[in-house]
Write a protein that holds these residues in place. Structure first.
Motif, short mmCIF file in Angstrom:
data_model
loop_
_atom_site.label_atom_id
_atom_site.label_comp_id
_atom_site.label_asym_id
_atom_site.label_seq_id
_atom_site.Cartn_x
_atom_site.Cartn_y
_atom_site.Cartn_z
N TRP A 76 0.79 -1.23 0.00
CA TRP A 76 0.00 0.00 0.00
C TRP A 76 0.83 1.28 0.00
O TRP A 76 0.25 2.38 -0.02
N SER A 77 2.14 1.16 0.00
CA SER A 77 2.97 2.37 -0.07
C SER A 77 3.98 2.29 -1.22
O SER A 77 4.93 3.06 -1.26
N ALA A 78 3.74 1.37 -2.15
CA ALA A 78 4.67 1.20 -3.28
C ALA A 78 4.73 2.48 -4.12
O ALA A 78 3.70 3.00 -4.54
N PHE A 143 -4.47 1.37 6.51
CA PHE A 143 -5.43 1.71 5.47
C PHE A 143 -5.84 3.18 5.53
O PHE A 143 -6.15 3.77 4.48
N ALA A 144 -5.86 3.76 6.71
CA ALA A 144 -6.17 5.19 6.81
C ALA A 144 -5.16 6.01 6.02
O ALA A 144 -5.53 6.93 5.27
N GLU A 145 -3.89 5.67 6.16
CA GLU A 145 -2.84 6.38 5.42
C GLU A 145 -2.94 6.10 3.93
O GLU A 145 -2.82 7.01 3.10
N ALA A 146 -3.17 4.84 3.56
CA ALA A 146 -3.23 4.48 2.14
C ALA A 146 -4.40 5.16 1.43
O ALA A 146 -4.24 5.67 0.31
N LEU A 147 -5.56 5.20 2.06
CA LEU A 147 -6.72 5.83 1.42
C LEU A 147 -6.61 7.35 1.42
O LEU A 147 -7.07 8.00 0.48
N SER A 148 -5.99 7.92 2.43
CA SER A 148 -5.73 9.36 2.42
C SER A 148 -4.80 9.73 1.28
O SER A 148 -4.99 10.74 0.60
N ALA A 149 -3.78 8.89 1.06
CA ALA A 149 -2.84 9.14 -0.04
C ALA A 149 -3.55 9.03 -1.38
O ALA A 149 -3.32 9.85 -2.29
N ALA A 163 -11.61 8.13 5.37
CA ALA A 163 -11.63 7.37 6.62
C ALA A 163 -12.66 6.25 6.58
O ALA A 163 -12.43 5.15 7.10
N ASP A 164 -13.80 6.51 5.95
CA ASP A 164 -14.84 5.49 5.84
C ASP A 164 -14.39 4.36 4.91
O ASP A 164 -14.61 3.18 5.19
N ALA A 165 -13.77 4.74 3.79
CA ALA A 165 -13.27 3.74 2.85
C ALA A 165 -12.18 2.90 3.50
O ALA A 165 -12.12 1.67 3.32
#
Length: 204
Positions: A76-78, A143-149, A163-165
């Motif tokens: 998720w951070s690639a 996942f919070a960081e990944a979806l925010s990105a 945040a919901d996603a």
């Protein structure tokens, strides 16, 4: 120690075998006798290295959680990966773990140590239960960081709250193994990830 192995290799071989048996049979169904038989060594050898079953399981669980979270962070951070790429990489990561315990895809076996030990949580010590609880916290943060990105890159639909996603992805990931045990097997998990992606991604 086992023949031809130093102490470090012996400990790792014991943990690797314990992991396989714990995923397949759980805490209740795995004994030092089972592990020693699979390794061709003695129960006394396992006691020498780990003392008792709870200590061994705690160490195996800690290693497994660290490896899992490291693997998911890599997915998720690639660098250069789009949100869609990351979802597909998540599916591939999960499929590799699933296939290890379900080579033909039809065996219907569990494949996550975390999911399996949750079923035996009443037998774990305080450290083991704390680690299981901490995994969910770490997963949510990831996942919070990944979806925010993804949102910052403009890859989420305008009406989507990151945040919901993230919460939905964390719930799926945290329950991935049970999802594959339902009708449909791994394909059910695959469809779940892709359906969520299609609902929230920003498509031209």
């Amino acid at each position: 120690m086992m023949e031809g192995m130093d102490e470090t290799d012996t400990r790792q071989a014991i943990k690797d075998t314990a992991l396989e048996l714990l995923v397949r049979h759980g805490y209740r169904g795995t004994s030092f006798g089972d592990i020693s038989a699979a390794l061709g060594t003695t129960r006394a050898n396992i006691h020498y290295h780990f003392g008792n079953k709870q200590t061994l399981v705690d160490e195996v669980l800690g290693d497994y959680m660290q490896e899992t979270l490291s693997g998911l962070r890599a997915v998720w951070s690639a660098q250069g990966s789009s949100f869609s790429d990351q979802v597909e990489a998540m599916i591939a990561y999960s499929r590799a773990r699933f296939s290890h315990f379900n080579p033909t895809g039809t065996e219907g076996r569990g494949w996550s140590l975390i999911s399996r030990l949750r079923q035996d949580a009443d037998l774990l010590g305080d450290r083991g239960r704390q680690m299981l609880g901490h995994f969910g916290v770490e997963l949510s943060a990831l996942f919070a960081e990944a979806l925010s990105a993804a949102d910052r890159r403009g890859e989420l639909a305008p009406n989507v709250v990151p945040a919901d996603a993230a919460l939905l992805f964390a719930v799926i990931a945290d329950n991935a193994a049970p999802i594959t045990l339902a009708e449909g097997g791994f394909e059910r998990l695959e469809r779940t990830y892709r359906s969520l992606r299609q609902m929230i991604e920003n498509r031209p």
